[in-house]
Each structure stands twice: as structure tokens, then as C-alpha cells.
Design a protein around this motif. Structure first.
Motif, short mmCIF file in Angstrom:
data_model
loop_
_atom_site.label_atom_id
_atom_site.label_comp_id
_atom_site.label_asym_id
_atom_site.label_seq_id
_atom_site.Cartn_x
_atom_site.Cartn_y
_atom_site.Cartn_z
N LEU A 42 -6.76 -9.02 3.26
CA LEU A 42 -6.19 -7.72 3.83
C LEU A 42 -5.17 -8.10 5.13
N ILE A 43 -5.83 -9.18 5.74
CA ILE A 43 -4.98 -9.69 7.03
C ILE A 43 -3.64 -10.15 6.39
N ASP A 44 -3.76 -10.83 5.44
CA ASP A 44 -2.47 -11.51 4.64
C ASP A 44 -1.61 -10.32 4.19
N LYS A 45 -2.09 -9.30 3.47
CA LYS A 45 -1.45 -8.36 2.88
C LYS A 45 -0.57 -7.47 3.78
N LEU A 46 -1.11 -7.35 5.09
CA LEU A 46 -0.74 -6.56 6.08
C LEU A 46 0.03 -7.17 6.95
N GLU B 223 -6.67 -7.15 -3.63
CA GLU B 223 -7.14 -7.83 -4.31
C GLU B 223 -7.57 -7.02 -5.55
N GLY B 224 -6.36 -6.10 -5.74
CA GLY B 224 -6.87 -4.96 -6.97
C GLY B 224 -7.66 -3.83 -6.68
N VAL B 225 -8.12 -3.60 -5.39
CA VAL B 225 -8.87 -2.57 -4.94
C VAL B 225 -8.36 -1.65 -3.95
#
Lengths: 268, 390
Positions: free
Chosen positions: A92-96, A9-11
Motif C-alpha cells: 500500500l505504501i508503494d502503490k500510494l 495486491e488485487g484487493v
């Protein structure tokens, strides 16, 4: 413990994992056992789970991260609400690409895990709620002290009563040092966020296997909360960790790891 | 300083860039500097291929840091300058770049700074000691002198000599915070009052927490070239009318706690520019502590010694006042990644280009920039620039 950054999310989000170090952007290997995402307490950071992750390595795939505004993640501010922290953990779960993940949340992280299990049960394989609560008491004195700290009018606060009387000084000392890695201007909004949130009325809606973990020397209010969560969350179990108060992952990583391993064995 | 008049107005600041970050735990100092280099070159429409002079200094950079930086940027400059005289280094680099360009030693100078002071938890004011590790400093450091302690001595002396008050110092912090509230990138934007400053905890008497600059991550870049070349570039050029550098020798009490390097460097910079203090529309000065800004304004000659307390009162140094100081919020509220000199130049250039919506000094034509390096009260450096619109 290998560490790396992912943009969530940009962070710029500082992630800790086990196994081999990997190139930037490459997701750590989580094929061993269950994927366990550890969520830290207010003012803490992912490294607090280092000893626990070391014990789980080889059987499961533990990960941890620093919330925005904490330790080495980006942003100067707390996310400001438990709901936003939960959606951040979900992102974070989605991104990884972790899929259904076991959430191990400690203190504030436990509340975030509970919120994510209620809002997005599909990404939550199971819940391990450590030293946490579904509703927090009003504590005007604590909030006022933190407000003064953020304005430079009071010194930073460290509460050794979060540790068991039997916990070695070195462990408490490491916790003291860790508490300085996060700006009090991020911790204060966390405290406000926890008091603006509750899941007490929704505990019956939790639909994933749940283990409630509490320290034998924990504060009576938190002990009562652990009992309430265990009784209200359908099918939940409760474990008491001897020789720990509030900071269970730091105080008793071995006993906590045993409880986690036993609980996850019961899932399959 | 006779020859220097020939340089006045011949060299320009063509491109500037301030990194928006205030907290970058995921970046290295080189990464921040590379991003800044790209920003400043984009600002003026040049590319890295045009750069033939490289200037840099840093807290974590060793004496050969500029060499590693050139490698990181894949740059082979003809002119290299790694002068490190503390936080004022980048103001001095502008002087050096101007001289080198004027002498034909390079055409386009790139000045860079980047730091992760905050995310690496550097205790700059309290942790490094107010005395350097050299022969003379060794007589002071055993007594535990800190950087903030030395500045506190300067403040105590000013109070003793002239009756300056904590309220007057606090007004500087309040003004910088008001300015920062208008700067979307500033780290501390919530307005504060004089009482907030006085009620914040004492760090070294008489300096309170809010009398001290913040610590942030960040970086910046400047592109310097000839006024002639700058005319064809993307942004209106800002001309270097005067420059000066000076050092004040070490050890407390010598020559006088309240006489700082700014006096010598400013006199030379003003003489070179042919301008007077009355011509200045805004100032950007190093504000490591409130007292730094106060004694700097005195030593730059904007008021007489001892009058600094009264000078900063009544909104004079705020936006809309007679001499706006640090419209970006300064080191006290916007950013202070260890060394701040480069941001003084960047903000002055942006103001003279009228790019500062919300915090613009209306009609700004001429700016005075002064960087302090090292620690007031002991050995320190000063570098002054007089800049004007083309």
C-alpha cells in the motif's frame, strides 16, 4: 473523513485520509508534516483512527485503511499471517508512493508495523507501537470460543475489559457496533496468525526511531510487553496514556495525538 | 393455458452470467449489474446495442429503478419490465420476456440483478419483519414476526403434521454445502455434517443458523431471445418449455402453511411444457431456508405432501442422486444477495449446457427451476420454469 478505494495486491482496499476529497486513483496529498499510516486491531477498521486523525490533521498527513476481510475492504478472508499483513501494508505504501512512512500500529496493527519495520526498514520512517506485543500468549479458550463462533455454535464475543473503567459508555458502544462490521471468520485467522508469530527475539534488530504507547489501565501482560519492547528496541521511548486500557486510539485520541506530535517533533 | 403451448420451445436463454463476487464493498448495485450485463452478452456473442428489452428488480431499487438502470447502461429499450414479486422476480422476468419476444414486442431481453446486501449489512431474515407494511400485515407485525420466524412456523407445522425431523432438514444444508465445496465461487465451501447443523445456534425454533441461507453480495444476468435467433449465437441455446407464476395470499394459516404458490405455478408450467416430473434431470429451487427447499419440492410435485422429509434423505437431492437440487450450493452455501431467483436460472442453464466441471449433473437434458418470492407462511409468489437443451 474522506475515504476511497485503491487496488492493492488485487484487493479493493478502503483507505481513509485527511484533507480534500480526490478523484478515483488520485493519491491523497501527504505533503504536510510526516505521513502517518495507521494500522488497526484485529476485527477493527481504519475508521477507528478517525478522532486521532482529526487531531493530527494540519500538522501531519495521517492515513488509515481496512485490512482485507475487514469492514469495507474486499476479500472475505484475513490475510492469515502477520508477515502477509506487513507485506500488504508495504504494498500500500508503494502503490500510494508514500515513501518513508511513520507506522502507527494498534494491537494487531502494531505487530504488523513491527514486522514491516524489521522486513522493510527502508519504507519505515518511525514506529509508534500502541497497545501491542512482540509475542502473544497461548490462549486456547479464546481460540476455541472463536472457532465455535465461526461454526455458528456460539454467539459473537465482545470484551468490554479492553476499555478503561473511566471510558465513556458511548465510546464502548461505538466499539461494540464496530466489532460487527468484520466477519468473525476473518477475526479468528487473525488470532491464529498472531499466535504463530513473534518478534521478541528480533527486537534488537529494529533500526528506526520507536515510541511504545501503553494505556494506564491495560492488561498486565500487555504492560509487561510494552516495557520489554521499550527496553529491547534500540533507542525506544515509552509513554503511558492515562485513562486508557487497550483501545487507546478510541479511548484517548487527544492524549495519543499529543504523544505522537511530541515524538515526531523529536525526529527532526 | 391453452394458448401457451404455442410458446413452448420457441424462446431461448441465450446468455447467462453469474458475478463471481460474494463481497463487493467497493461497488454499487448498478456497477455489479453493468458488469453482469457485459458478462451475459459476451457469453452469447451479443452486444448492448442488440438489447431492446430490459427487465430488473432489486431490494434497493425503487419502483422506477429499472428506468435509472436503463440510463446507467445508456440503453433505450422498447420493452421495460420492473416487476418485483420478491426473490422469484427474475424467474418471472424470463416468463415475461418470453411472452414479449413471442408477441414481437422485443427481440432480445436482458434480465439483471445486482446487490450489495452483505456489505451493506442488510438483516434480511431477522430485520425486515415477516409481514409487509400494508393493511393485512399490520395485524401481524405488532407481534414481532420476522421472516425467519414465519419460515420457522412452516417448519414447525411440517414437523407437527408429518413428523419431519431436524435431521432431515439438516441433510438439505449438508447437501448444499457439499455442492458448494465443488463450486469455486461459493461463499461457504467447508463441508459440514448433520451434527454441525444441529449444534449451530437456534435462530427461530426449529431453524438453526445453518438452516438459514447466507447473505452475500453479487449479481447475475440473463439474455433471452427467440430460439431461432439463439441458434446462431455463441453458446448452445436452452429452450423455455414451460413457465408459470402464482401468488399465495397473505396471512398466517390462509389457506394452509404448507401449500405454497409453487403448486399452481408448477402445474401450469408442466402443462405448458407437456412434460412430466419424471422427465426432470435436476432442479434449482429457492433455498432461503432448508424448509423452503423441502416444501417447494413437495409443492412442485416431486413427492407427495408430507413426504419431503424422507425425499431429501439418503442423498436423493445430492449430485449423483435421483434428483440433484442446486448443484451450485444454493443460497444456503453459494450466494444469496437478498434476492436469489436469477441464480436458479443461471445454474440450470449452465448445467444443461454441461459447463459445470466438478459439479455437472451427467446427461442433464431437462431442468425445473422454481423461485419463491416474499415469505412462506404469509403472502408470497412463485415462478416456475421448465428448461431443456435445444
Amino acid at each position: 473523513m474522506p475515504e476511497k478505494y485503491f487496488n492493492i495486491e488485487g484487493v479493493a482496499t478502503h483507505v481513509y485520509h485527511t484533507g480534500a476529497t480526490t478523484l478515483p486513483e488520485k493519491v491523497p496529498d501527504t505533503r504536510i508534516g510526516e505521513t502517518i499510516l495507521c494500522l488497526h486491531h484485529s476485527g477493527g477498521n481504519g475508521a477507528n483512527f478517525g478522532p486521532l486523525m482529526g487531531k493530527l490533521e494540519g500538522r501531519h498527513s495521517p492515513l488509515a485503511f481496512d485490512f482485507p476481510g475487514h469492514h469495507r475492504s474486499g476479500s472475505l478472508d484475513s490475510l492469515g499471517s502477520v508477515e502477509r499483513m506487513a507485506s500488504f501494508a508495504g504494498a500500500l505504501i508503494d502503490k500510494l508512493g508514500l515513501g518513508a512512512t511513520v507506522l502507527l500500529g494498534h494491537s494487531m496493527g502494531g505487530s504488523v508495523a513491527l514486522e514491516l519495520a524489521l522486513s522493510r526498514p527502508a519504507v519505515v520512517r518511525a514506529l509508534i507501537l500502541c497497545g501491542t506485543a512482540a509475542i502473544y500468549p497461548e490462549s486456547p479458550e479464546l481460540l476455541e470460543r472463536y472457532r465455535l463462533i465461526t461454526e455458528g455454535k456460539a454467539k459473537r464475543h465482545f470484551d468490554p475489559s479492553a476499555y478503561s473503567p473511566t471510558t465513556p459508555k458511548e465510546v464502548i458502544g461505538a466499539g461494540f457496533a464496530d466489532s460487527f462490521k468484520t466477519d468473525p471468520r476473518a477475526v479468528y485467522p487473525n488470532l491464529l496468525a498472531l499466535r504463530a508469530w513473534e518478534a521478541d527475539s528480533r527486537l534488537g534488530d529494529v533500526s528506526v526511531p520507536t515510541l511504545v504507547v501503553v494505556g494506564s489501565d491495560e492488561d498486565p501482560y500487555m504492560v509487561e510487553q510494552s516495557e520489554r519492547m521499550a527496553s529491547q528496541i534500540p533507542g525506544a521511548n515509552r509513554v503511558v496514556i492515562e485513562g486508557a486500557a487497550h483501545m487507546i486510539p478510541a479511548e484517548q485520541p487527544d492524549r495519543l495525538a499529543e504523544a505522537v506530535i511530541a515524538f515526531l517533533e523529536g525526529l527532526s | 393455458m391453452t394458448l401457451s403451448r404455442d410458446l413452448s420451445g420457441k424462446i431461448a436463454l441465450a446468455g447467462v452470467y453469474e458475478h463471481p463476487t460474494r463481497w463487493a464493498p467497493d461497488k454499487t448495485e448498478s456497477q455489479i449489474m453493468a458488469e453482469c450485463a457485459r458478462g451475459a452478452l459476451d457469453d452469447c456473442g451479443l452486444s448492448l446495442d442488440d438489447v431492446d428489452g430490459l427487465f430488473s428488480a432489486g431490494m434497493a431499487m425503487g419502483p422506477m429503478g429499472v428506468v435509472s438502470l436503463a440510463e446507467y447502461l445508456d440503453l433505450k429499450p422498447n420493452y421495460i419490465d420492473g416487476t418485483n414479486i420478491g426473490g422469484s422476480s427474475f424467474v418471472a422476468h424470463v416468463n415475461h420476456a418470453a411472452a414479449a419476444i413471442h408477441a414481437g414486442l422485443c427481440e432480445v431481453g436482458l434480465i439483471l440483478y445486482g446487490s450489495t446486501a452483505a456489505s451493506n449489512a442488510l438483516a434480511i431474515g431477522t430485520g425486515m419483519g415477516g409481514a409487509a407494511r400494508d393493511a393485512a400485515g399490520s395485524f401481524v407485525s405488532p407481534y414481532g414476526m420476522t421472516t425467519v420466524g414465519s419460515y420457522a412456523l412452516v417448519a414447525q407445522r411440517h414437523m407437527h403434521e408429518y413428523g419431519t425431523t431436524s435431521e432431515q432438514l439438516a441433510e438439505i444444508a449438508v447437501t448444499m454445502r457439499r455442492h458448494a465445496s465443488l463450486n469455486p465461487h461459493a461463499k461457504m465451501r467447508k463441508p459440514i455434517t448433520i451434527d454441525d447443523v444441529l449444534e449451530s445456534r437456534v435462530i427461530s425454533d426449529p431453524l438453526h443458523l445453518l438452516d438459514c441461507c447466507i447473505i452475500s453480495d453479487g449479481g447475475g444476468a440473463l439474455v433471452v431471445t427467440s430460439a431461432e435467433r439463439a441458434r446462431d449465437l455463441a453458446k448452445p441455446a436452452v429452450l423455455i418449455q414451460g413457465c408459470g407464476e402464482a401468488v399465495c395470499h397473505r396471512e398466517i394459516g390462509s389457506p394452509d402453511l404448507l401449500t405454497i404458490a409453487a403448486r399452481q405455478s408448477a402445474d401450469n408450467a408442466f402443462a405448458m411444457s407437456g412434460m412430466s416430473r419424471d422427465d426432470i434431470d435436476l432442479c434449482t429451487v429457492y433455498d432461503s431456508f432448508t424448509i423452503t427447499a423441502l416444501v417447494t419440492l413437495e409443492n412442485l410435485g416431486f413427492c407427495k405432501p408430507g413426504e419431503g422429509g424422507a425425499f431429501v434423505e439418503g442423498g436423493r437431492i445430492g449430485l449423483g442422486g435421483a434428483l440433484p437440487v442446486n448443484p451450485d450450493g444454493g443460497g444456503l452455501s453459494s450466494n444469496h444477495p437478498g434476492m436469489r431467483g436469477i441464480f436458479l436460472v443461471i445454474e440450470a442453464v449452465r448445467q444443461l449446457r454441461a459447463e459445470c466441471a466438478g459439479r455437472q449433473v451427467e446427461g442433464a437434458q431437462v431442468a425445473c427451476v422454481h423461485g419463491t418470492g416474499g415469505t412462506l407462511g404469509v403472502a408470497h409468489s412463485g415462478a416456475t420454469l421448465i428448461l431443456s437443451k435445444a
